[in-house]
Design a protein around this motif. Structure first.
Motif, mmCIF file in Angstrom:
data_model
loop_
_atom_site.group_PDB
_atom_site.id
_atom_site.type_symbol
_atom_site.label_atom_id
_atom_site.label_comp_id
_atom_site.label_asym_id
_atom_site.label_seq_id
_atom_site.Cartn_x
_atom_site.Cartn_y
_atom_site.Cartn_z
ATOM 1 N N ILE A 94 0.879 -1.172 0.000
ATOM 2 C CA ILE A 94 0.000 0.000 0.000
ATOM 3 C C ILE A 94 0.911 1.214 0.000
ATOM 4 O O ILE A 94 1.698 1.392 0.933
ATOM 5 C CB ILE A 94 -0.914 0.061 1.235
ATOM 6 C CG1 ILE A 94 -1.719 -1.234 1.383
ATOM 7 C CG2 ILE A 94 -1.867 1.245 1.120
ATOM 8 C CD1 ILE A 94 -2.598 -1.241 2.634
ATOM 9 N N GLY A 95 0.811 2.030 -1.027
ATOM 10 C CA GLY A 95 1.688 3.193 -1.103
ATOM 11 C C GLY A 95 3.143 2.772 -1.104
ATOM 12 O O GLY A 95 3.561 1.946 -1.914
ATOM 13 N N ASP A 96 3.915 3.319 -0.178
ATOM 14 C CA ASP A 96 5.345 3.035 -0.122
ATOM 15 C C ASP A 96 5.682 1.890 0.819
ATOM 16 O O ASP A 96 6.855 1.631 1.085
ATOM 17 C CB ASP A 96 6.106 4.290 0.345
ATOM 18 C CG ASP A 96 6.092 5.382 -0.708
ATOM 19 O OD1 ASP A 96 6.146 5.036 -1.906
ATOM 20 O OD2 ASP A 96 6.019 6.563 -0.338
ATOM 21 N N TYR A 97 4.665 1.208 1.346
ATOM 22 C CA TYR A 97 4.919 0.214 2.393
ATOM 23 C C TYR A 97 4.457 -1.178 2.009
ATOM 24 O O TYR A 97 3.460 -1.348 1.300
ATOM 25 C CB TYR A 97 4.222 0.636 3.696
ATOM 26 C CG TYR A 97 4.792 1.906 4.265
ATOM 27 C CD1 TYR A 97 5.870 1.872 5.144
ATOM 28 C CD2 TYR A 97 4.259 3.145 3.901
ATOM 29 C CE1 TYR A 97 6.405 3.042 5.654
ATOM 30 C CE2 TYR A 97 4.794 4.323 4.406
ATOM 31 C CZ TYR A 97 5.866 4.262 5.276
ATOM 32 O OH TYR A 97 6.395 5.415 5.779
ATOM 33 N N TRP A 98 5.168 -2.148 2.502
ATOM 34 C CA TRP A 98 4.761 -3.545 2.377
ATOM 35 C C TRP A 98 4.037 -3.929 3.658
ATOM 36 O O TRP A 98 4.574 -3.792 4.758
ATOM 37 C CB TRP A 98 5.973 -4.450 2.160
ATOM 38 C CG TRP A 98 5.578 -5.870 1.850
ATOM 39 C CD1 TRP A 98 5.574 -6.917 2.702
ATOM 40 C CD2 TRP A 98 5.143 -6.382 0.579
ATOM 41 N NE1 TRP A 98 5.150 -8.061 2.057
ATOM 42 C CE2 TRP A 98 4.881 -7.758 0.750
ATOM 43 C CE3 TRP A 98 4.933 -5.811 -0.682
ATOM 44 C CZ2 TRP A 98 4.430 -8.571 -0.297
ATOM 45 C CZ3 TRP A 98 4.485 -6.614 -1.712
ATOM 46 C CH2 TRP A 98 4.243 -7.984 -1.505
#
Length: 304
Positions: free
Chosen positions: A45-49
């Motif tokens: 999601i976005g810049d994150y795992w």
DNA sequence: ATCCAGGACAAGT
DNA sequence: ACTTGTCATGGA
């Protein structure tokens, strides 16, 4: 509780079928967590795992690094959305009723518009497993690193893709979709199509605007409206939904696409997109006999 | 092997 | 306005 990531949060949202939601052809990068536990997934999601788990009462999220806040995840999973009230607006016919009953806790996610658009340009005439492969090739080859995972990468920006060559994209096994994705990424970069501007348009305007992009026809435009812009009236008509409509709603009588669009636009109502997703998931996974749809004897709705 | 996949597009009736 | 052929690639 299977979430092991050090940074966690919890949303008390009630029943939330992650297995169905994340495997129903909306998103292409989420996968069942290696734990093998049901309702346990991970993905970007976005810049994150992110690691996600639903116990039928709450949605638990975890990440290996400390995110600033969880608002983006709340939006992605549509926490706080009341799907019961939407389901109550569906037509009360046998087909719709069975589809909802088969999988009542299915949600429609809110994705990043560009990622959604690009992914669905790749989706044409491809099975979901192959779409996942193409998207994976694209991300792992050209995406920026994600936080919280050692090698998974972000979906490449339109700017990034617009600077690639057609051959570089074909090498990712995109086939004839390569020039379409390339051209559309350039149109977004040039400002010929402004995804931000589409937010303020009404549904028909937004749909027409999306269809100016290369490789975006009526079906993909509706998918982007529904999954990328949260336009819940958008009703994508793909091969599976066509089978539902012709076989079950029109008694095997073939109809031109324009008529199907007109029917769906009025019959399924203001949350038709949700109705469509219930039908889609049900026809694909709910009834083996029906999913074959081998064009044999007509199937009686009452016998489903 | 053969068919078909969360289609779009151009060309031909 | 509706139907047909074509486009890469690989599951089933």
């Amino acid at each position: 509780m299977p979430i092991q990531s050090p940074f966690q949060t919890q949303f008390e949202i009630g029943p939330y079928d992650l297995d169905a939601t994340l495997s129903s052809g909306q998103v292409f990068r989420w996968a069942p967590h290696p734990s093998g536990i049901k309702q346990h997934w991970h993905g970007p999601i976005g810049d994150y795992w992110i690691e996600a788990y639903s116990d039928g009462d709450s949605l638990f999220l975890g990440c290996q690094v400390s995110p600033v806040d969880w608002d983006w995840a709340r939006q992605f999973f549509q926490i706080g959305v009341d799907i019961e009230s939407m389901k109550s607006t569906f037509p009360k016919d046998d087909i719709m009723t069975r589809a909802v009953k088969f999988c009542p806790d299915l949600f429609i996610l809110k994705q990043d518009p560009w990622e959604c658009l690009a992914s669905f340009i790749l989706s044409s005439n491809k099975q979901i497993t192959q779409i996942k492969q193409m998207v994976s090739n694209l991300c792992e080859t050209y995406g920026k690193p994600l936080y919280g995972h050692n090698f998974k990468r972000r979906f490449p920006s339109s700017n990034c893709i617009s600077q690639l060559s057609e051959k570089q994209l074909r090498d990712l096994k995109l086939g004839y979709r390569a020039p379409m994705l390339l051209e559309s990424s350039k149109m977004v970069e040039n400002g010929i199509i402004d995804l931000k501007n589409i937010e303020s348009m009404d549904d028909p305007e937004a749909r027409a605007e999306l269809m100016k992009l290369k490789g975006v026809g009526p079906k993909i435009a509706d998918c982007v409206l529904l999954f990328g812009f949260n336009r819940l009236a958008a009703f994508p008509i793909d091969t599976w939904i066509q089978k539902v409509l012709i076989r079950l709603y029109f008694q095997d009588k073939v109809r031109p696409r324009a008529e199907l669009e007109r029917f769906c636009g009025s019959y399924f109502g203001q949350f038709g997109g949700y109705a469509q997703q219930f039908l889609f998931h049900w026809i694909r996974t709910g009834n083996p006999e029906l999913s074959k749809l081998a064009r044999k004897a007509p199937i009686k709705v009452a016998n489903l």
